[in-house]
Every structure is written in C-alpha cells, then in structure tokens.
Enzyme design. Sequence first.
Site, mmCIF file in Angstrom:
data_model
loop_
_atom_site.group_PDB
_atom_site.id
_atom_site.type_symbol
_atom_site.label_atom_id
_atom_site.label_comp_id
_atom_site.label_asym_id
_atom_site.label_seq_id
_atom_site.Cartn_x
_atom_site.Cartn_y
_atom_site.Cartn_z
ATOM 1 N N ILE A 54 -16.125 -12.277 8.211
ATOM 2 C CA ILE A 54 -16.080 -13.634 8.734
ATOM 3 C C ILE A 54 -16.538 -14.649 7.692
ATOM 4 O O ILE A 54 -15.928 -15.702 7.499
ATOM 5 C CB ILE A 54 -16.947 -13.742 10.008
ATOM 6 C CG1 ILE A 54 -16.290 -12.968 11.158
ATOM 7 C CG2 ILE A 54 -17.152 -15.211 10.405
ATOM 8 C CD1 ILE A 54 -17.169 -12.862 12.401
ATOM 9 N N SER A 75 -23.056 -15.417 18.853
ATOM 10 C CA SER A 75 -22.118 -14.399 19.322
ATOM 11 C C SER A 75 -21.889 -14.572 20.812
ATOM 12 O O SER A 75 -22.751 -15.106 21.529
ATOM 13 C CB SER A 75 -22.688 -12.998 19.067
ATOM 14 O OG SER A 75 -21.883 -11.994 19.665
ATOM 15 N N TYR A 112 -29.456 -6.856 19.289
ATOM 16 C CA TYR A 112 -28.428 -7.784 18.832
ATOM 17 C C TYR A 112 -28.248 -8.918 19.827
ATOM 18 O O TYR A 112 -28.229 -10.096 19.468
ATOM 19 C CB TYR A 112 -27.109 -7.039 18.629
ATOM 20 C CG TYR A 112 -25.981 -7.904 18.105
ATOM 21 C CD1 TYR A 112 -25.857 -8.148 16.739
ATOM 22 C CD2 TYR A 112 -25.047 -8.453 18.969
ATOM 23 C CE1 TYR A 112 -24.824 -8.933 16.246
ATOM 24 C CE2 TYR A 112 -24.009 -9.245 18.487
ATOM 25 C CZ TYR A 112 -23.900 -9.477 17.127
ATOM 26 O OH TYR A 112 -22.882 -10.269 16.640
ATOM 27 N N LYS A 141 -29.045 -12.941 19.072
ATOM 28 C CA LYS A 141 -28.011 -13.974 19.094
ATOM 29 C C LYS A 141 -28.297 -15.054 20.143
ATOM 30 O O LYS A 141 -27.975 -16.228 19.947
ATOM 31 C CB LYS A 141 -26.645 -13.338 19.324
ATOM 32 C CG LYS A 141 -26.169 -12.472 18.157
ATOM 33 C CD LYS A 141 -26.105 -13.267 16.859
ATOM 34 C CE LYS A 141 -25.493 -12.461 15.718
ATOM 35 N NZ LYS A 141 -25.364 -13.243 14.464
ATOM 36 N N THR A 155 -12.654 -7.461 11.744
ATOM 37 C CA THR A 155 -12.811 -7.494 10.295
ATOM 38 C C THR A 155 -12.425 -6.137 9.708
ATOM 39 O O THR A 155 -12.317 -5.142 10.425
ATOM 40 C CB THR A 155 -14.265 -7.805 9.904
ATOM 41 O OG1 THR A 155 -15.113 -6.741 10.367
ATOM 42 C CG2 THR A 155 -14.721 -9.124 10.523
#
Length: 258
Positions: free
Chosen positions: A23, A148, A163, A167, A198
């Site tokens: 990204i 996110s 995570y 975020k 990705t």
Amino acid sequence: MGIIEKMRLDGKKGFVTGAARGIGKCTATAFAEAGADVAIVDLDYDEAQKTAKELAEKTGRKIIAVKTDCTDKEQVEAMVGQVVKELGGLDFCHNNAGICINAPAEEMTYEQWNKVININLNGIFLTDIAAGKYMLENGGGSIINTASMSAHIVNVPQPQCAYNASKAGVIQLTKSLAIEWAKRGVRVNSISPGYIGTELTLNSPTLIPLIEKWNEMAPLGRMGKPEELEAICVYLAGDTSSFTTGSDFIIDGAFTCF
C-alpha cells in the site's frame, strides 16, 4: 483551473512510511505522479532504495529512501529532519507502517501484543508528532494515518485482537490530533482499508486459505487493490481537502456495512 489541476501536488514534499512495497509503495507512487517529491521510508532499506529509484525514473520527481524504525523516537525525528533537508520541506505524510499477528487471544504472548501495538499505534504516534511539530512551526500540512476496517469490525475467521485494538487506537489518535491542531493549520485524517490484495498478502501461505472465505463474505466478491487507495490519499495530501480533518475514510467495498 479545473478540479484535476487543483488536485495536483506540484511543489509539495512528503514521506510515506512502510513505502518499500504494498500500500505504501502505491500511495508514494500516486503522490509522485501528482507532482510531489517523496521520501520512501522503510526498515527494509534495500527495498526502499529499489522503490525510490523506480519511482524517480518513472515520475521524474525527487525520490529518496530513508531507513527508519518507526518505533524508535530518535530515528523518527532524524527521518523527518532528513526529509526536510533533502526535499526542502514537509507538506504531507502518510504514516502507513504496520503489522498483523494472527493468534488466539489466550495464546498470544505479551511480546506479540506489544510488538503489534508498538508498530501500529506507537509508531503512528511518533511519526505524527515528529511531522506535526515541523508542520505546526512551518505553516501547516496534512497527515494521513493508515487505520483499518478492523477498527470498526472484528475480523473472522482469523483471531487478531491486538491488530484490531491498535487500529481502533489509530482512529482515536487521528481525531484527537485533528482537534488539537485544527486552528493551527495541520489536518489529520485516516484511511481504513478493507482486505487489500498486495503482493505479500496474495502470496502468504498463512493467508491464502483465508482469502476464499473473505471473498465469500465480501459484497463485491473480491479483495481491494492497492491502487484503489491512491485517489483518497492524493486528495487528503492536497489543498482541495482543506476542510477535511478528523475524518476516517473506510475503503472496504462495503465489507463493514453488515
């Protein structure tokens, strides 16, 4: 002057963290294509140099590579100083470096938890503050943080509590800084991507089994492409977003709508 011309970034200087690939590489490319000079900031210096050379040849802009551990305050401050010195200023940045560790909460080690929080949240804080201090003293600027969709939902089937928490913290940090700096010329916004395909994601042995499940759940039936995040970042980095601060932009193909 038409809207396309107004959205160009000619003369602006900026950096992107985690920009050697994925990204970050895509948004750095978009910034350069829009006319900005850009620093490719990454811990993987060899890959950052390759990306910088590639973008310089492709766009004709001044592109530099800077090795930085975004969890190290001194390195982050030195990076901002180097960017200002070599590019001639700092008008915007995209703080994008991050990691994810999938582990059940009861099995996740404290070291794993701290690693995710340190990179995803503390690292964003350090880069925001270092860039923000320069911008506050030099006429303003625009800061873009990568949050996110995981700040808005709990992902399944993979367990990733650290995570998700990190975020969510990024979004609240973004809003808090936006309020503090609103009248001082520095805008702070975040983007919340959904599942993005990705090269690293699509080729990860641990993630490949999950992609089919994600696509089944996705309203559009697919993952996003890194290039589909470029336009919003160019908008946020430029002057046409002058009334936009404290916002979080969800780019997830409607994944969080149910």
